[in-house]
Structures are given as structure tokens and as C-alpha cells.
Write a protein that holds these residues in place. Structure first.
Motif, short mmCIF file in Angstrom:
data_model
loop_
_atom_site.label_atom_id
_atom_site.label_comp_id
_atom_site.label_asym_id
_atom_site.label_seq_id
_atom_site.Cartn_x
_atom_site.Cartn_y
_atom_site.Cartn_z
N VAL A 135 -5.56 5.49 -0.30
CA VAL A 135 -4.36 4.65 -0.18
C VAL A 135 -4.37 3.63 -1.32
CG1 VAL A 135 -3.08 3.08 1.32
CG2 VAL A 135 -4.42 4.94 2.33
N LEU B 181 -4.98 -1.17 7.32
CA LEU B 181 -5.15 0.27 7.12
C LEU B 181 -6.12 0.85 8.15
CD1 LEU B 181 -5.37 0.41 3.22
CD2 LEU B 181 -3.39 0.93 4.66
N TYR C 183 0.84 -1.19 0.00
CA TYR C 183 0.00 0.00 0.00
C TYR C 183 0.88 1.24 0.00
CZ TYR C 183 0.52 0.27 5.15
OH TYR C 183 1.00 0.34 6.43
N THR C 184 0.38 2.24 -0.73
CA THR C 184 1.09 3.50 -0.86
C THR C 184 0.15 4.62 -0.44
OG1 THR C 184 2.29 2.57 -2.74
CG2 THR C 184 2.43 4.96 -2.44
N PRO C 185 0.39 5.25 0.72
CA PRO C 185 -0.52 6.28 1.20
C PRO C 185 -0.31 7.65 0.54
CG PRO C 185 1.14 5.82 2.86
CD PRO C 185 1.37 4.86 1.72
N VAL D 192 -4.75 4.57 8.49
CA VAL D 192 -4.03 5.06 7.31
C VAL D 192 -5.07 5.31 6.22
CG1 VAL D 192 -2.30 4.55 5.56
CG2 VAL D 192 -1.98 3.73 7.90
N GLY D 193 -5.32 6.57 5.91
CA GLY D 193 -6.23 6.93 4.83
C GLY D 193 -7.70 6.77 5.18
#
Length: 169
Positions: free
Chosen positions: A85, A112, A72-74, A117-118
Motif C-alpha cells: 500500500v 491499514l 494511501y493507495t492500495p 488493507v495490504g
């Protein structure tokens, strides 16, 4: 069937590389990895995870055997909103068609949520990648739109067209 996500280590690089095939290269990596480079990449992902920044990746394990990868890339700014994300995943050929990718996507979304996160998980997939489209749909993501990438290109230099699927976290 037990699916788990675990941090990847340099010791996993050989098994990871052995699981790459034409579909992995076409839809995810763009080229075959080598063990040394892959081990270094796994170390970068671990450093990102420790620092809480950038792309983070985990191995997908089925019944105790490495069978794929999910990351995963936030902070990806290509066709998605700042609080989205981006997810990416690949499953080794021997484990495909068994629901592994769907379960891995569900598990990474749980990560997440737990780590806050996101606000939404995003799957960006080329429409021709019908297996990945099915993963997004089966994991409960909703189709939003198609768009030309601002960073990814086809071999002829034209922008890659992605279908965007989102899931509220």
C-alpha cells in the motif's frame, strides 16, 4: 503535541491550500491547488473511502489545527508488489521538523492494520527528498531499492527515480 488523522471535507480546502509551498509542490503535488478543485478532490477521496476502493486521504491535525495531509493507495502498480500500500504525505511549513509526519505515518499504518488493507506499507521517495527519507527511517521502514518509475517523470521527461521503503503491517 496531539496528532490526529481525520477525514478531509470541502470546508478544509482553504486551509489545505494555504499550507502548500514550494516543497509541497516539488515533492507531492506538482502544482498549487485551488480551493474549488481541492474541495472536489476531497469529495473524491471521501467517495473512495465510502466504497472501500482507490486512493483514500486524511487530514493531519496538530493540536486541533490542520497541518498536512496523508493518503494511501492500495492499488498502485509502480515499483511495488500487489499487496503493498503506497503512502504519501505532506506537512505544512509551520508544522515541519516537529515529528508530525512520522506520527502521521505511524497512525495511517495503524488504520491499514485495523482495516486489514495490504501486507506492507510502502513509501516511495525521491532520494533527494532527504526530509521524507528521514520520515521513512524514523517510522521504522526499511530501505529496499531504488528504481525508475513507470508513470512519474521529471520535467525533462526522464523517469523519476524512487527509493522504496517498506514496513510490514
Amino acid at each position: 503535541m496531539t496528532i490526529e488523522l481525520k477525514p478531509l471535507t470541502a470546508a478544509d480546502a482553504e486551509a489545505h491550500c494555504a499550507g502548500e509551498d514550494e516543497l509541497t509542490v516539488r515533492w507531492l503535488t506538482g502544482g498549487y491547488g485551488d480551493v474549488e478543485g481541492t474541495a472536489g478532490y476531497f469529495e473524491e477521496l471521501a467517495a473512495n473511502a465510502a466504497a472501500g476502493v482507490g486512493k483514500r486521504g486524511l487530514g493531519i491535525w496538530k493540536d486541533g489545527r490542520l497541518c498536512g495531509y496523508v493518503d494511501y493507495t492500495p492499488d498502485l502498480a509502480d515499483g511495488i508488489e500487489p499487496d503493498d500500500v503506497a503512502l504519501a504525505y505532506g506537512v505544512h511549513p509551520w508544522a515541519r521538523g516537529q515529528g508530525v509526519a512520522v506520527e502521521a505515518v505511524r497512525l495511517i499504518c495503524d488504520v491499514l492494520r485495523a482495516d486489514v488493507v495490504g501486507k506492507r506499507a510502502a513509501i516511495r521517495v525521491e532520494p533527494e527528498n532527504t526530509a521524507s527519507v528521514r520520515v521513512a527511517q524514523k517510522a521504522g521502514f526499511r530501505y529496499v531499492r531504488d528504481y525508475p518509475s513507470s508513470r512519474d517523470t521529471q520535467p525533462d521527461g526522464t523517469p523519476t527515480i524512487f527509493s522504496l521503503y517498506l514496513l510490514d503491517l
